[in-house]
Each structure stands twice: as structure tokens, then as C-alpha cells.
Design a protein around this motif. Structure first.
Motif, PDB file in Angstrom:
ATOM      1  N   MET A  35       0.896  -1.148   0.098  1.00  0.00           N
ATOM      2  CA  MET A  35      -0.212  -0.191   0.018  1.00  0.00           C
ATOM      3  C   MET A  35       1.063   1.401   0.080  1.00  0.00           C
ATOM      4  SD  MET A  35      -2.799   1.178   2.921  1.00  0.00           S
ATOM      5  CE  MET A  35      -3.891   2.506   2.702  1.00  0.00           C
ATOM      6  N   LYS A  36       0.747   2.278  -0.903  1.00  0.00           N
ATOM      7  CA  LYS A  36       1.303   3.436  -1.028  1.00  0.00           C
ATOM      8  C   LYS A  36       1.037   4.370  -0.276  1.00  0.00           C
ATOM      9  CE  LYS A  36       2.654   1.556  -5.518  1.00  0.00           C
ATOM     10  NZ  LYS A  36       2.375   1.929  -6.965  1.00  0.00           N
ATOM     11  N   TRP A  37       0.768   4.245   1.043  1.00  0.00           N
ATOM     12  CA  TRP A  37       0.300   5.055   1.627  1.00  0.00           C
ATOM     13  C   TRP A  37       1.017   6.668   2.059  1.00  0.00           C
ATOM     14  CZ3 TRP A  37       3.433   6.731   6.029  1.00  0.00           C
ATOM     15  CH2 TRP A  37       4.258   5.893   6.234  1.00  0.00           C
ATOM     16  N   ARG A  38       2.156   6.548   1.602  1.00  0.00           N
ATOM     17  CA  ARG A  38       2.854   7.906   1.755  1.00  0.00           C
ATOM     18  C   ARG A  38       2.356   9.117   0.964  1.00  0.00           C
ATOM     19  NH1 ARG A  38       6.270   3.587   2.897  1.00  0.00           N
ATOM     20  NH2 ARG A  38       7.709   3.741   4.516  1.00  0.00           N
ATOM     21  N   SER A  39       1.691   8.782  -0.062  1.00  0.00           N
ATOM     22  CA  SER A  39       1.186   9.856  -0.958  1.00  0.00           C
ATOM     23  C   SER A  39       0.105  10.762  -0.343  1.00  0.00           C
ATOM     24  CB  SER A  39       0.660   9.241  -2.325  1.00  0.00           C
ATOM     25  OG  SER A  39      -0.367   8.331  -2.051  1.00  0.00           O
ATOM     26  N   ALA A  40      -0.475  10.201   0.954  1.00  0.00           N
ATOM     27  CA  ALA A  40      -1.717  10.762   1.579  1.00  0.00           C
ATOM     28  C   ALA A  40      -1.109  12.063   2.392  1.00  0.00           C
ATOM     29  CB  ALA A  40      -2.403   9.883   2.417  1.00  0.00           C
ATOM     30  N   ARG A  41      -2.070  13.034   2.437  1.00  0.00           N
ATOM     31  CA  ARG A  41      -1.761  14.128   3.666  1.00  0.00           C
ATOM     32  C   ARG A  41      -1.751  13.566   5.154  1.00  0.00           C
ATOM     33  NH1 ARG A  41      -4.578  17.230   6.674  1.00  0.00           N
ATOM     34  NH2 ARG A  41      -6.387  16.086   6.148  1.00  0.00           N
ATOM     35  N   ARG A  42      -0.673  14.064   5.611  1.00  0.00           N
ATOM     36  CA  ARG A  42      -0.897  13.644   7.039  1.00  0.00           C
ATOM     37  C   ARG A  42      -1.581  14.587   8.029  1.00  0.00           C
ATOM     38  NH1 ARG A  42       5.889  12.297   7.659  1.00  0.00           N
ATOM     39  NH2 ARG A  42       5.742  11.058   5.727  1.00  0.00           N
ATOM     40  N   SER A  43      -2.492  13.867   8.880  1.00  0.00           N
ATOM     41  CA  SER A  43      -3.377  14.773   9.574  1.00  0.00           C
ATOM     42  C   SER A  43      -2.639  15.348  10.968  1.00  0.00           C
ATOM     43  CB  SER A  43      -4.525  13.880  10.260  1.00  0.00           C
ATOM     44  OG  SER A  43      -5.234  14.494  11.016  1.00  0.00           O
TER      45      SER A  43
ATOM     46  N   GLN B 231       3.595   8.033  11.399  1.00  0.00           N
ATOM     47  CA  GLN B 231       3.491   8.640   9.985  1.00  0.00           C
ATOM     48  C   GLN B 231       2.424   7.949   9.299  1.00  0.00           C
ATOM     49  OE1 GLN B 231       7.197   8.780   7.960  1.00  0.00           O
ATOM     50  NE2 GLN B 231       8.375   9.683   9.604  1.00  0.00           N
ATOM     51  N   PHE B 232       2.367   6.548   9.449  1.00  0.00           N
ATOM     52  CA  PHE B 232       1.464   5.882   8.537  1.00  0.00           C
ATOM     53  C   PHE B 232      -0.087   6.273   9.389  1.00  0.00           C
ATOM     54  CE2 PHE B 232      -1.495   2.019   8.977  1.00  0.00           C
ATOM     55  CZ  PHE B 232      -1.666   1.667   7.795  1.00  0.00           C
ATOM     56  N   ILE B 233      -0.159   6.301  10.537  1.00  0.00           N
ATOM     57  CA  ILE B 233      -1.417   6.513  11.229  1.00  0.00           C
ATOM     58  C   ILE B 233      -1.642   7.889  10.755  1.00  0.00           C
ATOM     59  CG2 ILE B 233      -2.496   7.144  13.514  1.00  0.00           C
ATOM     60  CD1 ILE B 233      -2.147   4.351  13.033  1.00  0.00           C
ATOM     61  N   ALA B 234      -1.046   9.107  10.671  1.00  0.00           N
ATOM     62  CA  ALA B 234      -1.380  10.378  10.403  1.00  0.00           C
ATOM     63  C   ALA B 234      -1.674  10.418   8.951  1.00  0.00           C
ATOM     64  CB  ALA B 234      -0.111  11.149  10.693  1.00  0.00           C
ATOM     65  N   SER B 235      -1.255   9.652   7.993  1.00  0.00           N
ATOM     66  CA  SER B 235      -1.636   9.541   6.632  1.00  0.00           C
ATOM     67  C   SER B 235      -2.877   8.998   6.616  1.00  0.00           C
ATOM     68  CB  SER B 235      -0.524   8.915   5.851  1.00  0.00           C
ATOM     69  OG  SER B 235       0.647   9.380   5.900  1.00  0.00           O
ATOM     70  N   ILE B 236      -3.085   7.777   7.193  1.00  0.00           N
ATOM     71  CA  ILE B 236      -4.691   7.299   7.037  1.00  0.00           C
ATOM     72  C   ILE B 236      -5.741   8.190   7.580  1.00  0.00           C
ATOM     73  CG2 ILE B 236      -5.853   5.169   7.563  1.00  0.00           C
ATOM     74  CD1 ILE B 236      -3.767   4.795   5.657  1.00  0.00           C
ATOM     75  N   LEU B 237      -5.330   8.868   8.838  1.00  0.00           N
ATOM     76  CA  LEU B 237      -6.249   9.717   9.398  1.00  0.00           C
ATOM     77  C   LEU B 237      -6.656  10.801   8.364  1.00  0.00           C
ATOM     78  CD1 LEU B 237      -8.158  10.081  11.866  1.00  0.00           C
ATOM     79  CD2 LEU B 237      -6.011  11.479  12.735  1.00  0.00           C
ATOM     80  N   GLY B 238      -5.357  11.361   7.827  1.00  0.00           N
ATOM     81  CA  GLY B 238      -5.467  12.464   6.998  1.00  0.00           C
ATOM     82  C   GLY B 238      -6.328  12.236   5.835  1.00  0.00           C
TER      83      GLY B 238
ATOM     84  N   HIS C  86      -5.538   8.244  -5.083  1.00  0.00           N
ATOM     85  CA  HIS C  86      -4.101   7.860  -4.833  1.00  0.00           C
ATOM     86  C   HIS C  86      -3.522   6.458  -5.664  1.00  0.00           C
ATOM     87  CE1 HIS C  86      -3.604  10.788  -1.889  1.00  0.00           C
ATOM     88  NE2 HIS C  86      -4.710  10.545  -1.127  1.00  0.00           N
ATOM     89  N   ALA C  87      -4.522   5.848  -6.096  1.00  0.00           N
ATOM     90  CA  ALA C  87      -4.271   4.475  -6.764  1.00  0.00           C
ATOM     91  C   ALA C  87      -3.110   3.785  -5.967  1.00  0.00           C
ATOM     92  CB  ALA C  87      -3.658   4.717  -7.991  1.00  0.00           C
ATOM     93  N   TRP C  88      -3.293   3.643  -4.590  1.00  0.00           N
ATOM     94  CA  TRP C  88      -2.545   3.259  -3.752  1.00  0.00           C
ATOM     95  C   TRP C  88      -2.498   1.781  -3.173  1.00  0.00           C
ATOM     96  CZ3 TRP C  88      -3.377   6.639   1.240  1.00  0.00           C
ATOM     97  CH2 TRP C  88      -4.708   6.258   2.011  1.00  0.00           C
TER      98      TRP C  88
END
Length: 285
Positions: A1-9, A76-83, A217-219
Motif C-alpha cells: 500500500m503506497k500510503w505515503r502519498s496521503a496528506r498527514r493529519s 506517519q502511517f497513522i497520520a496519513s490514514i487519518l488525513g 491515490h491508486a495506492w
């Protein structure tokens, strides 16, 4: 899962390593609080009491100042998913002419104090409507993989999105309706009961979130969707009851069977339509 492309909350509070997590020592009042948590979360009070441990430090709720999140990969992962949940639900609410108020997410280790009372890591991730916060001890994800047969980054994202789904239910009044049935003495458990419908709607909301996040994001990578479905199967009431007591008792269901949890997650994931998640209007689950 390419989660790093998401905005971090920025709505993440890191209480890991704090003594007691801002908790309190449990006496009779603390035990009563645990029972309340069980009712709010749709869990058996006896199950909750069996998971309780003594919290190490006396501290009033809210007395601990928020600490800056540790900048590790887990946070960072948690903040990205929450964001991403904030962005997706913000757009969904805006499309219906309303405004989404984000939930906060608290990372803790061992035990924690919430507006719903004290809780230990053994409870697993939970949402407290009293303070509109999601609470997660990251060790749950290790246990999810080692003991429940689920796991992986997208499975972890599904768990977070499910708890945020309960926040959406608080904002839309669904949680209040279920609590009112309970307050009046109505039975909320059972395979077709309000608690199961509430939990399956949160599963559908998690799928809806995943649908829109994937479009943005096509993540997702090969195997990611299967991770989430395996986790939904692993935490079905029938699966857990069969493992824990050797038999399935549908009348005591609170979250739905494995098949139901998978099916409602898919309903949200395949449609991306919030109207498809009205489990309370559905005749049969």
C-alpha cells in the motif's frame, strides 16, 4: 500500500510512553466505567472486565497535555490514514451540504484514560463518542496478525477507517439513536440487532473510504484488498466465538458475522456511495 502519498493529519496525539496514558487506578468506580465502555462500544461488559488491568498512575481525565507525535514510521502511517479519512469524509459531507468535523486519534501504550473511562490495550482500537476521539495501541496490529489471522498495512488502515466510521455515526446521529434504544431497555444485541447494524455500517463506511482513497491515490497493491477482507473475516463474531468458546451464539452478536462484515465492506468499496451503507434500512443483513 503506497500510503505515503496521503496528506498527514495534525489531529494525532501521541501518548505512548506516558505513565498510565493519563489513566487512573481502578476501584469500584473504575470497574463501573469499564462496563460503560463495553456498552458504548457494543462489547460484552464481562468481556471488558476480563481485559481490564490496573492502571498505574492516578490522573484526572484531560490533565495530561498533548505531546508532539514521535516522528516514526508508525505515527506517519497513522497520520496519513487519518488525513485521508478527513479528506474523503470532508468531500462526502460537503456534497450533502454539511461540514465534516474531524475526529482526533490518540496513540497510547498499555492503558489510557478517555471520556468513556479507563481502558487497556487488550480492548483493542475504540472510538469514544464522549470526546470524539479514536484510541489505538499499536501493539493491537501485531496481535491482529499473530493471533487473529489478519494484518498488513491496508488491514490496519481498514481498522482505523472503521473507527472513524463510528465518528461519522456520531456526527450523523446514528450512535445517539442506538444509545436511545439501549436507554429505554431495548435489546440491541443479536445477529439482526441495532449494534450489529451499527458495526456493519462502520464496515461499509470503511469500504467507502477505501474506494475514494483508491481513486485519489491508486495506492493499493496486489494483496492489499485481500488483507482487509481476511481481517474482516478474522474479527467476525462467529469466528471469534468459535475460537473462544467452541460454538456460535448469534443472539449475542454485536459486530456481525465474518460473511456480513466482508459483504458490507465490499458494498462500500465497490460503490463508494454512502446511500449503500444504510444498514438500518436493509431488511436482511
Amino acid at each position: 500500500m503506497k500510503w505515503r502519498s496521503a496528506r498527514r493529519s495534525s489531529n494525532v496525539e501521541d501518548r505512548r510512553g506516558m505513565p498510565g496514558g493519563g489513566g487512573m487506578k481502578l476501584g469500584l468506580g473504575g470497574i463501573a466505567a469499564v462496563v460503560v465502555i463495553g456498552l458504548l462500544l457494543g462489547k460484552s461488559p464481562m468481556e471488558m472486565l476480563g481485559l481490564v488491568a490496573q492502571v498505574q498512575q492516578q490522573a484526572p481525565a484531560g490533565s495530561q497535555a498533548p505531546s508532539a507525535p514521535v516522528d516514526d514510521e508508525a505515527s506517519q502511517f497513522i497520520a496519513s490514514i487519518l488525513g485521508e479519512t478527513e479528506d474523503v469524509w470532508g468531500a462526502v459531507f460537503e456534497a450533502s451540504g454539511s461540514r465534516y468535523t474531524p475526529a482526533r486519534l490518540v496513540l497510547f501504550s498499555g492503558q489510557v484514560q478517555s471520556a468513556c473511562g479507563g481502558a487497556t490495550a487488550a480492548v483493542g482500537p475504540f472510538y469514544c463518542p464522549g470526546d470524539q476521539q479514536v484510541y489505538i495501541d499499536l501493539s493491537f496490529f501485531d496481535q491482529m496478525e499473530a493471533r487473529l489471522g489478519g494484518g498488513g498495512d491496508f488491514a490496519e488502515a481498514y481498522v482505523i477507517a472503521h473507527e472513524v466510521g463510528h465518528h461519522v455515526q456520531t456526527l450523523t446521529g446514528v450512535s445517539a439513536q442506538v444509545n436511545e434504544i439501549r436507554r429505554r431497555g431495548g435489546n440491541v444485541e443479536g445477529a439482526d440487532g441495532p449494534l450489529v447494524r451499527q458495526e456493519l455500517q462502520a464496515d461499509c463506511y470503511a469500504g467507502l473510504w477505501a474506494h475514494h482513497a483508491q481513486k485519489r491515490h491508486a495506492w493499493l497493491e496486489p494483496g492489499d484488498l485481500e488483507e482487509a477482507l481476511a481481517t474482516a473475516t478474522a474479527i467476525g463474531d462467529d469466528t471469534l466465538q468459535r475460537q473462544g468458546q467452541g460454538q456460535v451464539v448469534p443472539d449475542s452478536f454485536t459486530h456481525g458475522s465474518a460473511e456480513q462484515r466482508v459483504r458490507w465492506f465490499r458494498a462500500g468499496f465497490e460503490s463508494g456511495d454512502v446511500r449503500r451503507c444504510d444498514t438500518f434500512a436493509a431488511g436482511a443483513l
